[in-house]
Design an enzyme around this catalytic site. Structure first.
Site, PDB file in Angstrom:
ATOM      1  N   ASP A 473       0.824  -1.211   0.000  1.00 43.64           N
ATOM      2  CA  ASP A 473       0.000   0.000   0.000  1.00 43.64           C
ATOM      3  C   ASP A 473       0.858   1.260   0.000  1.00 43.64           C
ATOM      4  O   ASP A 473       0.438   2.312   0.495  1.00 43.64           O
ATOM      5  CB  ASP A 473      -0.947   0.005   1.207  1.00 43.64           C
ATOM      6  CG  ASP A 473      -0.183  -0.034   2.542  1.00 43.64           C
ATOM      7  OD1 ASP A 473       1.041  -0.287   2.514  1.00 43.64           O
ATOM      8  OD2 ASP A 473      -0.801   0.186   3.604  1.00 43.64           O
ATOM      9  N   GLU A 474       2.048   1.186  -0.558  1.00 40.80           N
ATOM     10  CA  GLU A 474       2.966   2.319  -0.609  1.00 40.80           C
ATOM     11  C   GLU A 474       3.026   2.879  -2.036  1.00 40.80           C
ATOM     12  O   GLU A 474       3.195   2.143  -3.004  1.00 40.80           O
ATOM     13  CB  GLU A 474       4.371   1.914  -0.163  1.00 40.80           C
ATOM     14  CG  GLU A 474       4.446   1.509   1.306  1.00 40.80           C
ATOM     15  CD  GLU A 474       5.846   1.118   1.727  1.00 40.80           C
ATOM     16  OE1 GLU A 474       6.156   1.211   2.925  1.00 40.80           O
ATOM     17  OE2 GLU A 474       6.640   0.721   0.828  1.00 40.80           O
TER      18      GLU A 474
END
Length: 552
Positions: A473-474
């Site tokens: 989720d970066e």
């Protein structure tokens, strides 16, 4: 011959000679002419046997015509005598003008040479000028033009009157040999011309066949073909195109003749076309269709000449490689982009960031150049010039970065006054609450959230900015030309774009986002830039968590 002193006999002989010479000139082929020469000796000159020995290309003489005795003709026609033996015969005996007479008293030495010969049987001579069966009389034939090129030798045997030819008979034989040489030369010339005409016709037929084969191969080739001018003011203009190329580009052949490939190539591929050698060059580039779309083709050139010294043309083979090129681009895109969101992946992000950085920070480079300039200024008397304490070659650095714009970071402290410095902002984004969505609703829902977050981030940045997914989720955003306040405002807009609910399978889910702002500057590595932004993101995440706890 009869008594040659009588005028009417001479007149009759002239008439006969005229008739046989006329027969020589009416013969069509070389073989017919040679046989006519042999027949004329018997019918026109009054000898019982006549033989024509023709010089071959190798110099030897072959019996090419015989008349007067069918048995002898069948036996010796086609047989060969060596040139040396014939030269020996023509150098001995008695010279009767151009003729050569070898009496039987001398001819015995020739019985063992390799010249084919035939002797008629008969009684021994009873008086001085009577013909002996072993007598030999030769009439050499020379090519016209004043030279001494030997064409052949006429040999005769047994005059019908049984006597040696007198002055008139000798002159008649010489005249006949001269006319026979002309007739043979003409027959050879006609034969050579006929062979040349046949050969020319065959070559023309082969050329027509080759042209027809080329036309069919050109017209019906499954891939595009074109012929273009080479050199001059109209260099590259299309002269002829086949159906396959017209279909590929959606243009009729009449319209194609108004263009050159330079008119049809994609603007970005003009350099590729120009770098492609006209003689045997090959390139892959894009050509424009009639509807304005472009198609990838493999273009291969070869030079052909119309004639040996004629104009040269460019034969171009055009192969549609759109499908392969699309596949290659897809593979390249997959290698550099995230398969889920379609955003640039970590490798592509690092490559783009690395292209903007160099190993030397701007401040160090400026100091080094200034120090170098000072080193070349005249020193004042008594001045001690210090040694330079840096490992830096400004000449090498300047040459390596002639076109490089050094990245400079604006003040990192948000409270500092804005000095107007613009730089490359690196915004590191980590989603808040994403793990709970994955755990509660499953990975399919989590993937849908990531896709929607990627879309929202992309819509909030400018053209030319980069939104990349590092993994999980970066996300990272590269935005050039921003000051400190600009970067902070961008982070707020991106966070606000992510916060609204995301609907997945009829349910609404929410995620938050923490942003850390780092700055890319020359002298830093890619890892250092990303690590700086990552650390600032975690600082913000912790500070927001503390603020949330205090508020709770």
């Amino acid at each position: 011959m009869e008594a040659e002193s009588e005028p009417y006999v001479r007149l009759a002989t002239l008439r006969q000679l005229h008739q046989v010479v006329a027969d020589l000139n009416t013969a069509r082929s070389l073989a017919d002419t040679l046989q006519a020469v042999a027949d004329g000796i018997v019918t026109g000159l009054g000898y019982e046997l006549g033989c024509v020995n023709l010089v071959r290309p190798d110099g030897d003489l072959v019996i090419a015509g015989f008349a007067g005795n069918p048995a002898a003709e069948a036996l010796i026609t086609g047989r060969v005598g060596s040139r040396s033996s014939w030269e020996r015969r023509l150098s001995m005996g008695e010279a009767w003008g151009a003729l050569r007479f070898i009496p039987h008293t001398e001819g015995w030495v020739l019985l063992d040479d390799d010249v084919p010969q035939w002797h008629t049987e008969g009684p021994e001579p009873r008086f001085a000028d009577e013909w002996h069966p072993q007598d030999r009389l030769y009439a050499p034939m020379y090519a016209s033009g004043g030279g001494q090129e030997l064409l052949g030798v006429i040999s005769v045997d047994r005059p019908r009157n049984g006597r040696h030819p007198g002055a008139w008979g000798q002159e008649a034989l010489q005249m006949y040999a001269s006319q026979a040489a002309i007739a043979i030369s003409n027959a050879r010339l006609r034969a050579n011309m006929q062979r040349a005409l046949v050969r020319l016709e065959r070559e023309q037929q082969a050329l027509r066949s080759s042209e027809e084969s080329f036309r069919q191969a050109f017209e019906y080739a499954p891939s595009g073909m074109a012929i273009a001018e080479m050199g001059g003011d109209q260099h590259g203009r299309l002269l002829r195109t086949n159906d396959a190329l017209c279909r590929l580009l959606g243009r009729p052949a009449s319209a194609m003749r108004r263009y050159s490939f330079a008119d049809l190539v994609h603007p970005e591929d003009i350099g590729t076309l120009l770098r492609t050698s006209a003689e045997g060059g090959r390139a892959e580039l894009r050509l424009v269709r009639r509807d304005g779309t472009y198609v990838w083709v493999s273009l291969r050139n070869s030079v052909v000449a119309d004639t040996a010294d004629g104009p040269r043309f460019l034969l171009t083979h055009v192969e549609d490689v759109e499908e392969r090129k699309r596949h290659e681009l897809q593979l390249a895109h997959r290698a550099s982009h995230d398969s889920l969101t379609g955003l640039p992946n970590s490798a592509e992000l690092r490559a783009r960031l690395s292209a903007r950085l160099c190993r030397r920070p701007h401040s160090v480079r400026a100091t080094a150049v200034e120090t170098l300039d000072a080193a070349f200024e005249p020193a004042a008397p008594g001045t001690v010039i210090p040694e330079h304490g840096f490992d830096f070659d400004p000449h090498v650095d300047a040459g390596a970065h002639d076109h490089h714009v050094h990245m400079i970071a604006p003040p990192a402290d948000s409270g500092a006054a804005d000095d107007g410095t613009k730089g490359l902002a690196v915004l590191f984004c980590d989603l808040d609450g994403f793990k709970s969505i994955n755990d509660r609703f499953g990975h399919n829902t989590g993937d849908a959230v990531l896709v929607e977050v990627a879309r929202r981030l992309t819509t909030c940045v400018r053209d030319g900015d980069t939104v990349a997914r590092l993994g999980g989720d970066e996300f990272v955003v590269l935005a050039d030309g921003l000051g400190s306040a600009d970067a902070a405002d961008l982070a707020v807009r991106l966070r606000n774009a992510i916060i609204p609910p995301i609907r997945v399978d009829g349910r609404a889910v929410r995620v938050g986002a923490s942003f850390g702002i780092g700055w890319a500057s020359c002298g830093m590595t890619v890892d250092e830039v990303l690590s700086s932004a990552d650390q600032r993101m975690y600082i913000e995440k912790r500070s927001r968590a503390k603020a949330h706890r205090r508020a709770g």
